[in-house]
Design a protein around this motif. Structure first.
Motif, PDB file in Angstrom:
ATOM      1  N   ASP A  93       0.701  14.662   6.845  1.00  0.00           N
ATOM      2  CA  ASP A  93       0.424  13.220   6.745  1.00  0.00           C
ATOM      3  C   ASP A  93       1.693  12.449   7.084  1.00  0.00           C
ATOM      4  OD1 ASP A  93      -0.702  10.770   6.259  1.00  0.00           O
ATOM      5  OD2 ASP A  93      -0.545  10.893   4.079  1.00  0.00           O
ATOM      6  N   LYS A  98      -4.271  13.630   8.189  1.00  0.00           N
ATOM      7  CA  LYS A  98      -4.975  12.504   7.568  1.00  0.00           C
ATOM      8  C   LYS A  98      -4.426  11.179   8.098  1.00  0.00           C
ATOM      9  CE  LYS A  98      -3.911  10.192   4.329  1.00  0.00           C
ATOM     10  NZ  LYS A  98      -3.957   9.016   5.202  1.00  0.00           N
ATOM     11  N   ASN A 149      -4.453   7.267   9.566  1.00  0.00           N
ATOM     12  CA  ASN A 149      -5.315   6.084   9.464  1.00  0.00           C
ATOM     13  C   ASN A 149      -5.633   5.624  10.893  1.00  0.00           C
ATOM     14  OD1 ASN A 149      -3.093   4.575  10.385  1.00  0.00           O
ATOM     15  ND2 ASN A 149      -2.431   4.092   8.302  1.00  0.00           N
ATOM     16  N   SER A 173      -8.686   8.007   7.778  1.00  0.00           N
ATOM     17  CA  SER A 173      -9.025   6.988   6.777  1.00  0.00           C
ATOM     18  C   SER A 173      -9.365   5.687   7.490  1.00  0.00           C
ATOM     19  CB  SER A 173      -7.894   6.802   5.780  1.00  0.00           C
ATOM     20  OG  SER A 173      -6.757   6.316   6.415  1.00  0.00           O
ATOM     21  N   GLY A 228      -3.900   6.257   0.446  1.00  0.00           N
ATOM     22  CA  GLY A 228      -3.862   7.395   1.370  1.00  0.00           C
ATOM     23  C   GLY A 228      -3.334   8.656   0.693  1.00  0.00           C
ATOM     24  N   SER A 231      -9.309   7.532  -3.527  1.00  0.00           N
ATOM     25  CA  SER A 231      -8.673   6.470  -2.763  1.00  0.00           C
ATOM     26  C   SER A 231      -9.126   5.097  -3.277  1.00  0.00           C
ATOM     27  CB  SER A 231      -9.063   6.680  -1.304  1.00  0.00           C
ATOM     28  OG  SER A 231      -8.287   5.906  -0.463  1.00  0.00           O
TER      29      SER A 231
END
Lengths: 309, 309
Positions: free
Chosen positions: B166, B184, B186, B217, B248, B276
């Motif tokens: 991440d 992960k 965004n 996300s 996150g 989240s």
């Protein structure tokens, strides 16, 4: 030696950001840390002028450790700070590289207990024995009564050490009533104290309230000094622009060093004004530029005003 | 145990001010310090979910001492941070009490030397032996090459430990090429990586670049999960407003705990979305609200999308 007291010392942190946007996220491009608080600044300038300077006040926590380490590394002043359980405050100055403007965030400082205050006053009294003058500088940390500076002024009198007080608000009002030898308010502090925005009137009123002498800073216009021996006004040869951070502290160092060296009032005042202007012109905030100081000192105009109040 | 790596850990400082005025001077009315950095946040959430979490990365200086002390006081996670000569960075969040908005100032972090990186990778390799999963989180401190995360991904593969990455920018791009089990990003990070602002297309492209699975996300709309076994979309029962700080990181903890517990992908995803959302709704930034989490978890909708890419 000359003693300076900083009850609410600080770890001064300066952040440079490309442009400050409220509610944005910023990568800080430069971080500078230095020991902060008015009395520490005064002591550094005194040391640069060749005086032995000792700093006391409170220090604690990880931020306090950082402050002491920086103080030791610089080797300029003697550390006689008194430990407290709470952490020394941080002040964060955010310099906007685009405009050059600074946004300031000041933490309140540690809660000081009665036992810690007692430990400090014992240390203070012991330090006064070797002091040729003492400066009491800056805000009070949380937990200390507003009359704290008044008590320190009285203890300096008892030890026959000349005492300069540089604070604001109610601690200044109460401290003045204890009859310090000199106070150094700016125009705003004078107005807050006396209700008068006319510096001469306000300075005279401040003497009536208890201060033996009043050195009022008038920003880029210089200073006004009201004493029992006379009234003088001093101005730099030209208005200087720059960063005013620490200019007042340099003025305190000028007044105090001149007192200890036995200079007449007008010379002390000229030194204060030249140091103050040389601080405004320095590259680093809170430092003074020696070349500017030496160039300005003989060119500061000091004029006697009407007879003493 | 689950291992989380935070190469650029931080001492998070939150200041509350009555109203933020650029170029003004502010008295901070409240100061809160906590250990910060994405991996530390992930570890805290994992611990709250009943997992043993170990944190590693770099720590140094007085700020690092403060971070470790706070970590020890909370007693939630095991500290396996590696000392460096430089100081752990601070992040300062200035909360404007009038508007509730936050202005963020992030220091860059310590310069890490080659010798320090070597000491870290030795420690990391040793920790992997007992790890059931590892998360590599956040930005790189100055001095580390952009391929550092790629190296850590390869070492996790060698140790047969599932690895989640991440981060963002070039370290993410390079890390993905080393074939992590899960990333992960965004929507913004996905677009930066692939050039596509359409999450499904960008997530599939990210798999082609090397990531085995992509959990993207989508902010308040939930998450999109693209794996070799299927594609799912999950959304909270309603859009929740609040402070997205740490949302996150809570999603990472949800995905990682679900992996270690052997949950099927849709359940891992539901957990990530509920955690989240419960973080957004929490009073303290970066914490999750357990009641909200337990209320939301059974109500997250997970829908299978078209066949796996």
């Amino acid at each position: 030696m000359i003693l300076t007291v900083t009850l609410n010392a600080a770890l001064d942190i300066t952040y440079r950001v490309p442009r400050l946007r409220p509610h944005g996220t910023h990568r800080v491009t430069e971080v500078v840390e230095r020991p902060g608080g008015k009395g520490l600044n005064v002591a550094r300038v005194l040391a640069s002028l060749g005086h032995r300077a000792v700093v006391t006040g409170f220090v604690g926590g990880g931020t306090g450790d950082a402050l002491r380490r920086l103080l030791a590394e610089s080797g300029q002043v003697t550390d006689a700070l008194v430990p407290v359980a709470g952490a020394t405050r941080r002040t964060v100055s955010v310099v906007d590289a685009a405009s050059g403007d600074t946004t300031q965030l000041n933490e309140p400082g540690p809660q000081v207990t009665v036992a810690e205050w007692d430990a400090f006053t014992d240390r203070y009294t012991a330090l006064l024995r070797d002091a040729s003058a003492v400066a009491l500088c800056g805000s009070l940390p949380p937990g200390l009564p507003v009359g704290s500076y008044a008590q320190l002024v009285r203890e300096a009198h008892a030890a026959r050490v000349p005492v300069l007080l540089d604070t604001s608000g109610e601690p200044l009002r109460r401290g003045i009533a204890a009859r310090p030898d000199l106070v150094k308010p700016n125009a705003e502090e004078l107005a807050g104290l006396t209700g008068s925005t006319e510096p001469m009137r306000a300075a005279r009123d401040t003497r009536r309230r208890g201060a033996h002498a009043v050195a009022a800073s008038l920003g880029p216009d210089g200073m006004l000094l009201v004493t029992s021996e006379g009234v003088w006004r001093a101005a730099p040869p030209r208005r200087l622009s720059g960063n005013p951070t620490g200019a007042g502290d340099s003025a305190v160092a000028g007044l105090l060093s001149g007192l200890v060296e036995g200079l007449p009032w007008p010379e002390r005042l000229a030194r204060a004004v030249a140091l103050s202007a040389a601080t405004v012109r320095a590259v680093a905030a809170g430092e003074f530029d020696r070349t500017t100081y030496e160039e300005l000192l003989p060119r500061v105009t000091v004029t006697a005003q009407q007879a003493a109040a």
